[in-house]
Design an enzyme around this catalytic site. Structure first.
Site, PDB file in Angstrom:
ATOM      1  N   ASN A 128      51.398  38.910  31.662  1.00 39.82           N
ATOM      2  CA  ASN A 128      51.603  40.355  31.573  1.00 39.82           C
ATOM      3  C   ASN A 128      51.302  41.015  32.907  1.00 39.82           C
ATOM      4  O   ASN A 128      50.578  40.477  33.748  1.00 39.82           O
ATOM      5  CB  ASN A 128      50.695  40.949  30.487  1.00 39.82           C
ATOM      6  CG  ASN A 128      51.080  42.382  30.193  1.00 39.82           C
ATOM      7  OD1 ASN A 128      52.189  42.652  29.747  1.00 39.82           O
ATOM      8  ND2 ASN A 128      50.196  43.311  30.521  1.00 39.82           N
ATOM      9  N   ASP A 237      43.567  62.291  34.781  1.00 38.41           N
ATOM     10  CA  ASP A 237      44.748  61.444  34.607  1.00 38.41           C
ATOM     11  C   ASP A 237      46.016  62.311  34.636  1.00 38.41           C
ATOM     12  O   ASP A 237      46.016  63.404  35.193  1.00 38.41           O
ATOM     13  CB  ASP A 237      44.600  60.583  33.340  1.00 38.41           C
ATOM     14  CG  ASP A 237      45.337  59.245  33.451  1.00 38.41           C
ATOM     15  OD1 ASP A 237      46.564  59.255  33.572  1.00 38.41           O
ATOM     16  OD2 ASP A 237      44.684  58.178  33.438  1.00 38.41           O
TER      17      ASP A 237
HETATM   18  C1  LIG Z   1      46.653  56.086  31.491  1.00 41.38           C
HETATM   19  C2  LIG Z   1      46.511  55.774  30.229  1.00 41.38           C
HETATM   20  C3  LIG Z   1      45.184  55.798  29.653  1.00 41.38           C
HETATM   21  C4  LIG Z   1      47.685  55.380  29.427  1.00 41.38           C
HETATM   22  C5  LIG Z   1      47.912  56.300  28.281  1.00 41.38           C
HETATM   23  O1  LIG Z   1      48.587  55.683  27.292  1.00 41.38           O
HETATM   24  P1  LIG Z   1      48.927  56.430  25.928  1.00 41.38           P
HETATM   25  O2  LIG Z   1      47.652  56.817  25.244  1.00 41.38           O
HETATM   26  O3  LIG Z   1      49.696  55.390  25.141  1.00 41.38           O
HETATM   27  O4  LIG Z   1      49.783  57.632  26.251  1.00 41.38           O
HETATM   28 MN   LIG Z   2      53.618  43.957  29.008  1.00 42.96          MN
END
Ligand SMILES: C=C(C)CCOP(=O)(O)O
Ligand SMILES: [Mn+2]
Length: 413
Positions: A128, A237
């Site tokens: 991954n 973020d």
């Molecule tokens: C940067 C981050 C924590 C990814 C956010 O992912 P989501 O909660 O699936 O929108």
């Molecule tokens: Mn993946």
């Protein structure tokens, strides 16, 4: 990455910053004021770039397509590039994060964060790649935000269940199309094939001592995600707001590999590059999903929607209910999506005024708005509930079929 920077230099898209700059607020603030690549020659003594891929134009240039064809081009990808074995990664030294110009971006952030690090992992034959924000704990440890249920988290759980740690290699400073591929939610194990396809067909990989394979990068950090946890955050973020503190897993790095005079890459949280990397990968996914229910023309995750929470979808309706089906398809394709507006072909989805015009003249609040409650939304949305659920709204801003003459804008011959 160096070749890409050179091409952008030729296009006049690189600003060289020769004077000494600070990793604490100064460089992040400078990056927030331009969409050009900033090349720092002395970022607390190191070389670094910001805004590497901060416009759709830059992404189109990297892919060698016209900007207007971006989404259609990406939607046609089949995750079928070829991986080439390039031997072992040599020249590792003990990991030392103090040798990297890792930035502190905002005053309320809990610390310095690596924001462009792609976490490559390998377990039980499954590989991954995805970006995780990583807060620096000391010279060889970080705490990484791993969203529950996503691939890195799933591989980690599998390793921990067998009493093992998850081997990883974190790259900083890769070709932007490799980064883009890592930011895309592809079927399990398809990140390398997708990156190779985006790069024109092939991607060379080298193997670290812990068995994890990585593409060419300025910096590679090799180690393990452990069972041990630590508080992670607050951290600004994608929404520009502070994401709260959570207990998250610690990554221990044992080795690092650096090119000569490496170029560090920092992604500004909530900046244009962050929005592009987090949102644009969903546009082809939404495009494909909507294509299953009607004729789709284009998709955009808007900057105003934090590049992640709002989509505008342009369709050609075949039957009256199509826009609502398109809304449902979009929510299924991007589970963090919150609001979506569906428009006709005559609306320019890149012009917020035009989209608002469609909402103004083609929406009736009682019939054209779809509200879905109690669904999984983004963990980054400040309005989410503690259990992660949220409310999604779809807006059908298309003309009523059969009554087009009443909605069409007047034009001169
Ligand atoms: C940067 C981050 C924590 C990814 C956010 O992912 P989501 O909660 O699936 O929108
Ligand atoms: Mn993946």
């Amino acid at each position: 990455m160096r070749n890409f920077i050179e091409r952008m230099r030729e296009l006049g898209r690189v600003e060289e910053i020769e004077r000494p700059c600070s990793t604490v607020y100064e460089a992040p603030r400078m990056a927030s004021r331009t969409d050009k690549i900033l090349f720092f020659h002395d970022l607390d003594g190191h070389r670094a770039v910001m805004n590497l891929l901060s416009s759709r134009g830059a992404l189109a240039a990297a892919l060698g397509v016209e900007e207007k064809d971006l989404v259609r081009h990406l939607a046609a990808m089949t995750y079928s590039g070829r991986v080439v074995d390039d031997g072992r990664l040599e020249g590792g030294v003990p990991a030392d994060l103090s040798r990297l110009p890792i930035m502190k971006h905002f005053p309320g952030d809990a610390g310095r964060y690596i924001t462009s690090g792609i976490v490559f992992s390998r377990y039980n034959g499954v590989e991954n790649a995805s970006i995780h924000r990583m807060m620096v704990l000391d010279d060889h440890r970080v705490v990484a935000r791993l969203v529950e249920g996503r691939h890195t988290h799933t591989l980690l759980k599998a390793a921990l269940a067998r009493g093992e740690k998850l081997p990883v290699a974190v790259t900083i400073g890769t070709h932007p199309l490799v980064t883009f591929a890592a930011c895309t939610r592809v079927p399990e194990g398809k990140e390398f094939a997708y990156a190779a396809e985006l790069m024109g067909g092939e991607l060379a990989l080298r193997e670290c001592e812990n068995g994890v394979r990585v593409p060419d990068a300025e910096i590679v950090l090799e180690g393990y995600i452990t069972a041990e946890m630590a508080p992670e955050g607050p951290f600004v973020d994608i929404t520009g707001t502070y994401d709260p503190v959570r207990q998250q897993h610690i990554i221990e790095f044992e080795k690092m590999y650096c090119k000569e005079d490496p170029i560090y890459h920092g992604i500004l949280p909530a900046g244009d590059e962050h929005k592009l990397l987090m949102g644009a990968p969903y546009e082809p996914k939404i495009y494909r999903a909507v294509a299953e229910v009607t004729t789709v023309r284009d998709v955009l995750l808007t900057k105003g929607g934090a590049g992640y929470l709002h989509a505008v979808i342009q369709i050609r309706k075949n039957t009256q209910g199509d826009a609502k089906n398109a809304i449902m398809a979009a929510f299924a394709a991007h589970t963090s999506l919150k609001h979506v507006v569906v428009v006709d072909e005559d609306i320019d989805i890149h012009d917020p005024h035009d989209v608002e015009y469609a909402i103004a003249t083609r929406v009736r609040g009682d019939t054209d708005i779809m509200i879905v409650t109690g669904v999984r939304g983004s963990s980054l949305d400040p309005t989410r509930l503690a259990d992660g659920t949220n409310v999604k709204v779809g807006v059908d801003a298309t003309m009523v079929m059969g009554r087009e003459d009443e909605f069409k804008r007047a034009e001169w011959p």
